[in-house]
Design a protein around this motif. Structure first.
Motif, PDB file in Angstrom:
ATOM      1  N   SER A 208       0.825  -1.202   0.000  1.00  0.00           N
ATOM      2  CA  SER A 208       0.000   0.000   0.000  1.00  0.00           C
ATOM      3  C   SER A 208       0.862   1.257   0.000  1.00  0.00           C
ATOM      4  N   THR A 209       2.029   1.178  -0.654  1.00  0.00           N
ATOM      5  CA  THR A 209       2.973   2.293  -0.664  1.00  0.00           C
ATOM      6  C   THR A 209       3.424   2.602  -2.085  1.00  0.00           C
ATOM      7  N   ASP A 225       1.983   6.578   1.810  1.00  0.00           N
ATOM      8  CA  ASP A 225       1.044   5.504   2.089  1.00  0.00           C
ATOM      9  C   ASP A 225      -0.243   5.749   1.306  1.00  0.00           C
ATOM     10  N   CYS A 228      -5.175   2.039  -0.088  1.00  0.00           N
ATOM     11  CA  CYS A 228      -5.436   0.604  -0.290  1.00  0.00           C
ATOM     12  C   CYS A 228      -4.170  -0.029  -0.846  1.00  0.00           C
ATOM     13  N   VAL A 229      -4.197  -1.325  -0.995  1.00  0.00           N
ATOM     14  CA  VAL A 229      -3.113  -2.020  -1.686  1.00  0.00           C
ATOM     15  C   VAL A 229      -3.137  -1.585  -3.153  1.00  0.00           C
ATOM     16  N   VAL A 230      -1.989  -1.147  -3.666  1.00  0.00           N
ATOM     17  CA  VAL A 230      -1.932  -0.640  -5.034  1.00  0.00           C
ATOM     18  C   VAL A 230      -1.223  -1.634  -5.948  1.00  0.00           C
TER      19      VAL A 230
END
Length: 290
Positions: A208-209, A225, A228-230
């Motif tokens: 998520s970064t 940050d 969400c998970v990217v």
């Protein structure tokens, strides 16, 4: 009162299965072009400005995971689950050569001088093919510690960067020695990594970064940050003052590069994507936003 700009996509139908990668060419005397990779095994070439279909490259027998054009948009390349990478004539659609591998090929990239084609995949091997001698054996670089997911050239083809599907970090290979010389450390596996158009930054997405690295000295410049998970992130190419990220929440998020503040969202319901050079609509439709 100034009206807000309405963001309207060009909707490009054609693929019968999910679109997993997209590549824009630089601007050429004939305009600019985009090529899309899909699990339907048929990369497609389009006009980059209008989205109009130009042609389909036919010949793969498995999902195509990656695609690219050389800087002149004269040749295309594709990486496939059929254990091959193919070189195409982008003007005629003809297959120029098929480079056979021993496992799934996940990524491909032309060198800046267009003479070399780099491939990587499940074999954990980076191969460099000389396009002036297509039948010659490829040069193999020091083995990657994991299955290769993303690859890119930088420093005028003197350095290669690559990430793995099953471990964190971005590894940098010295092309002259063929060895790994540095690792940019991340906690999660890097799902996208690209070099900015001006060559200043490497943009990575992991977990998520979203991170920005100095492409010359390799220090971490910024780390933000995400909500969400990217799956992917991309820096705006002209001014470099915004970046976009997309992932599991089905939104494309727009952020200020300098502060990390979210300044907009696009398209609720957009799918998780592996490339944000354009935004992909759910499953089979390609949408290009301006």
């Amino acid at each position: 009162m100034d009206k807000k700009k309405v963001i309207a996509p060009l909707v490009c139908h054609g693929h019968s299965r999910p679109v997993v990668d997209l590549f824009y060419s630089p601007v050429t005397p004939d305009g600019f072009f985009l090529v899309s990779a899909s699990k339907d095994s048929t990369p497609m070439l389009r006009n980059g400005e209008t989205g109009d279909w130009i042609g389909t490259f036919q010949g793969h027998k498995g999902a195509v995971w990656s695609c690219c054009l050389d800087k002149y948009a004269i040749r295309a390349a594709s990486a496939s689950a059929d254990f091959s990478a193919k070189l195409w004539d982008a003007l005629t659609g003809d297959e120029l050569h098929s480079f056979e591998h021993k496992h799934i090929v996940r990524a491909c990239a032309f060198s800046e001088d267009t003479n070399l084609l780099l491939t990587g995949g499940m074999e954990k091997v980076l191969r460099v093919f000389d396009l002036n001698r297509s039948d010659a054996p490829p040069r193999e670089l020091e083995k990657s510690p994991g299955s290769v997911r993303t690859i890119a050239w930088l420093h005028s083809d003197q350095t290669i960067l690559g990430s793995c599907t099953d471990m964190g970090g971005v590894r940098l290979w010295d092309v002259r020695t063929g060895t790994i010389v540095r690792t940019l450390e991340t906690k999660s596996s890097v799902t996208s990594a690209e070099v900015s158009q001006d060559g200043r930054y490497i943009t990575t997405a992991d977990g998520s970064t979203v991170k920005f690295w100095d492409a010359n000295h390799f220090g971490l410049v910024k780390s933000y940050d995400m909500p969400c998970v990217v799956e992917s992130a991309s820096l705006e190419p002209k001014y470099g003052n915004k970046f976009i990220a997309g992932g599991e929440d089905m939104w494309i998020h727009v952020f200020d590069f300098h502060t990390g503040e979210e300044v907009g969202k696009v398209q609720q319901g957009a799918p998780r994507t592996s490339s944000l050079r354009a935004f992909f609509a759910r499953w089979r439709i390609l949408r290009v936003w301006f």
